[in-house]
Design a protein around this motif. Structure first.
Motif, PDB file in Angstrom:
ATOM      1  N   SER A   1     -18.810  -6.117 -37.973  1.00  0.00           N
ATOM      2  CA  SER A   1     -18.047  -7.125 -37.233  1.00  0.00           C
ATOM      3  C   SER A   1     -19.031  -8.170 -36.711  1.00  0.00           C
ATOM      4  O   SER A   1     -20.250  -7.944 -36.673  1.00  0.00           O
ATOM      5  CB  SER A   1     -17.302  -6.478 -36.066  1.00  0.00           C
ATOM      6  OG  SER A   1     -18.226  -6.056 -35.072  1.00  0.00           O
ATOM      7  N   ALA A   2     -18.521  -9.298 -36.291  1.00  0.00           N
ATOM      8  CA  ALA A   2     -19.382 -10.353 -35.748  1.00  0.00           C
ATOM      9  C   ALA A   2     -20.132  -9.853 -34.523  1.00  0.00           C
ATOM     10  O   ALA A   2     -21.320 -10.142 -34.340  1.00  0.00           O
ATOM     11  CB  ALA A   2     -18.544 -11.584 -35.411  1.00  0.00           C
ATOM     12  N   GLU A   3     -19.466  -9.072 -33.685  1.00  0.00           N
ATOM     13  CA  GLU A   3     -20.097  -8.522 -32.482  1.00  0.00           C
ATOM     14  C   GLU A   3     -21.226  -7.552 -32.849  1.00  0.00           C
ATOM     15  O   GLU A   3     -22.312  -7.596 -32.253  1.00  0.00           O
ATOM     16  CB  GLU A   3     -19.044  -7.815 -31.627  1.00  0.00           C
ATOM     17  CG  GLU A   3     -19.580  -7.292 -30.316  1.00  0.00           C
ATOM     18  CD  GLU A   3     -18.494  -6.628 -29.474  1.00  0.00           C
ATOM     19  OE1 GLU A   3     -18.824  -5.639 -28.804  1.00  0.00           O
ATOM     20  OE2 GLU A   3     -17.347  -7.100 -29.507  1.00  0.00           O
ATOM     21  N   GLU A   4     -20.964  -6.678 -33.823  1.00  0.00           N
ATOM     22  CA  GLU A   4     -22.007  -5.743 -34.270  1.00  0.00           C
ATOM     23  C   GLU A   4     -23.207  -6.500 -34.830  1.00  0.00           C
ATOM     24  O   GLU A   4     -24.355  -6.197 -34.513  1.00  0.00           O
ATOM     25  CB  GLU A   4     -21.471  -4.805 -35.351  1.00  0.00           C
ATOM     26  CG  GLU A   4     -20.552  -3.723 -34.864  1.00  0.00           C
ATOM     27  CD  GLU A   4     -19.992  -2.919 -36.013  1.00  0.00           C
ATOM     28  OE1 GLU A   4     -20.121  -1.686 -35.980  1.00  0.00           O
ATOM     29  OE2 GLU A   4     -19.418  -3.519 -36.953  1.00  0.00           O
ATOM     30  N   ARG A   5     -22.924  -7.488 -35.679  1.00  0.00           N
ATOM     31  CA  ARG A   5     -24.002  -8.257 -36.306  1.00  0.00           C
ATOM     32  C   ARG A   5     -24.871  -8.932 -35.229  1.00  0.00           C
ATOM     33  O   ARG A   5     -26.091  -8.890 -35.297  1.00  0.00           O
ATOM     34  CB  ARG A   5     -23.431  -9.294 -37.269  1.00  0.00           C
ATOM     35  CG  ARG A   5     -24.497 -10.040 -38.060  1.00  0.00           C
ATOM     36  CD  ARG A   5     -23.899 -10.948 -39.124  1.00  0.00           C
ATOM     37  NE  ARG A   5     -22.932 -10.302 -39.997  1.00  0.00           N
ATOM     38  CZ  ARG A   5     -23.225  -9.477 -40.988  1.00  0.00           C
ATOM     39  NH1 ARG A   5     -24.472  -9.181 -41.248  1.00  0.00           N
ATOM     40  NH2 ARG A   5     -22.274  -8.955 -41.735  1.00  0.00           N
ATOM     41  N   THR A   6     -24.238  -9.511 -34.234  1.00  0.00           N
ATOM     42  CA  THR A   6     -24.979 -10.165 -33.152  1.00  0.00           C
ATOM     43  C   THR A   6     -25.832  -9.164 -32.386  1.00  0.00           C
ATOM     44  O   THR A   6     -27.004  -9.429 -32.083  1.00  0.00           O
ATOM     45  CB  THR A   6     -24.000 -10.888 -32.194  1.00  0.00           C
ATOM     46  OG1 THR A   6     -23.304 -11.889 -32.938  1.00  0.00           O
ATOM     47  CG2 THR A   6     -24.724 -11.531 -31.035  1.00  0.00           C
ATOM     48  N   SER A   7     -25.269  -7.992 -32.102  1.00  0.00           N
ATOM     49  CA  SER A   7     -26.015  -6.961 -31.372  1.00  0.00           C
ATOM     50  C   SER A   7     -27.192  -6.438 -32.188  1.00  0.00           C
ATOM     51  O   SER A   7     -28.280  -6.205 -31.649  1.00  0.00           O
ATOM     52  CB  SER A   7     -25.086  -5.810 -30.979  1.00  0.00           C
ATOM     53  OG  SER A   7     -24.105  -6.260 -30.073  1.00  0.00           O
TER      54      SER A   7
ATOM     55  N   THR B   1     -28.712  -7.708 -42.238  1.00  0.00           N
ATOM     56  CA  THR B   1     -28.242  -6.628 -41.373  1.00  0.00           C
ATOM     57  C   THR B   1     -27.197  -5.839 -42.135  1.00  0.00           C
ATOM     58  O   THR B   1     -26.484  -6.388 -42.968  1.00  0.00           O
ATOM     59  CB  THR B   1     -27.617  -7.163 -40.065  1.00  0.00           C
ATOM     60  OG1 THR B   1     -26.508  -7.995 -40.389  1.00  0.00           O
ATOM     61  CG2 THR B   1     -28.628  -7.937 -39.237  1.00  0.00           C
TER      62      THR B   1
ATOM     63  N   TYR C   1     -27.445   1.331 -37.808  1.00  0.00           N
ATOM     64  CA  TYR C   1     -27.618  -0.031 -38.328  1.00  0.00           C
ATOM     65  C   TYR C   1     -29.040  -0.219 -38.840  1.00  0.00           C
ATOM     66  O   TYR C   1     -29.979   0.417 -38.361  1.00  0.00           O
ATOM     67  CB  TYR C   1     -27.357  -1.065 -37.227  1.00  0.00           C
ATOM     68  CG  TYR C   1     -26.023  -0.913 -36.554  1.00  0.00           C
ATOM     69  CD1 TYR C   1     -24.872  -1.410 -37.150  1.00  0.00           C
ATOM     70  CD2 TYR C   1     -25.907  -0.261 -35.334  1.00  0.00           C
ATOM     71  CE1 TYR C   1     -23.631  -1.267 -36.537  1.00  0.00           C
ATOM     72  CE2 TYR C   1     -24.677  -0.116 -34.718  1.00  0.00           C
ATOM     73  CZ  TYR C   1     -23.548  -0.619 -35.323  1.00  0.00           C
ATOM     74  OH  TYR C   1     -22.322  -0.469 -34.722  1.00  0.00           O
TER      75      TYR C   1
ATOM     76  N   GLU D   1     -28.806  -8.090 -34.579  1.00  0.00           N
ATOM     77  CA  GLU D   1     -29.804  -9.167 -34.640  1.00  0.00           C
ATOM     78  C   GLU D   1     -30.579  -9.274 -33.330  1.00  0.00           C
ATOM     79  O   GLU D   1     -31.802  -9.410 -33.343  1.00  0.00           O
ATOM     80  CB  GLU D   1     -29.125 -10.493 -34.975  1.00  0.00           C
ATOM     81  CG  GLU D   1     -28.631 -10.550 -36.408  1.00  0.00           C
ATOM     82  CD  GLU D   1     -27.869 -11.829 -36.740  1.00  0.00           C
ATOM     83  OE1 GLU D   1     -27.640 -12.677 -35.838  1.00  0.00           O
ATOM     84  OE2 GLU D   1     -27.495 -11.978 -37.912  1.00  0.00           O
TER      85      GLU D   1
END
Length: 116
Positions: free
Chosen positions: A47-53, A70, A80, A55
Motif C-alpha cells: 500500500s502507499a502507506e507501507e511503501r512510505t514507511s 521496495t 519488507y 522507504e
C-alpha cells in the motif's frame, strides 16, 4: 496420389496437432493449479502507506541514500525489503520487520550496475 493415403496423412497430422495442443494446455492448467491462486508474500503489492514507511525506515538505515526498490518479503522474520543506493554508489539490501524496524542491512556484493 491415392485419396485414401492422403486422408490417412491428414488424420495423422491432425492427431499429432491435437495431442500437442492438449499437452500444452495441460501444462498451463497444471502450472495454474500448482499456484493455488494464492500469491506469495513477496508478490504482494505494498500500500502507499507501507511503501512510505519502508522507504522512511530504509533511508534512516542508509542516511543520504536513494531507495531503488521496495517489496514485501516472504523470508521468516522479515516483512519488507528495500534496496537503497548510498551517496557513494554502494547498494544495500535493508530488511525490515512488520514494525518497520531494521532486521539486517547488507552491502550488495554484486554491485556491478546490471540487475541480472
Amino acid at each position: 496420389m491415392d485419396t485414401s493415403k492422403l486422408r490417412s496423412k491428414r488424420t495423422v497430422i491432425g492427431g499429432i496437432a491435437l495431442v500437442a495442443a492438449l499437452g500444452a494446455g495441460g501444462t498451463v492448467w497444471a502450472t495454474a493449479a500448482n499456484a493455488g491462486g494464492k500469491p506469495d508474500a513477496d508478490d504482494r503489492v505494498l500500500s502507499a502507506e507501507e511503501r512510505t514507511s519502508v522507504e522512511t525506515a530504509a533511508l534512516a538505515a542508509i542516511p543520504g541514500g536513494t531507495v531503488l526498490e521496495t517489496e514485501a518479503s516472504d523470508d521468516q522474520g522479515v516483512a519488507y525489503e528495500a534496496e537503497v543506493r548510498d551517496p557513494a554508489g554502494q547498494e544495500w539490501d535493508v530488511d525490515l520487520d512488520a514494525s518497520f524496524q531494521v532486521v539486517t542491512k547488507t552491502a550488495d556484493a554484486d554491485d556491478d550496475g546490471d540487475d541480472d
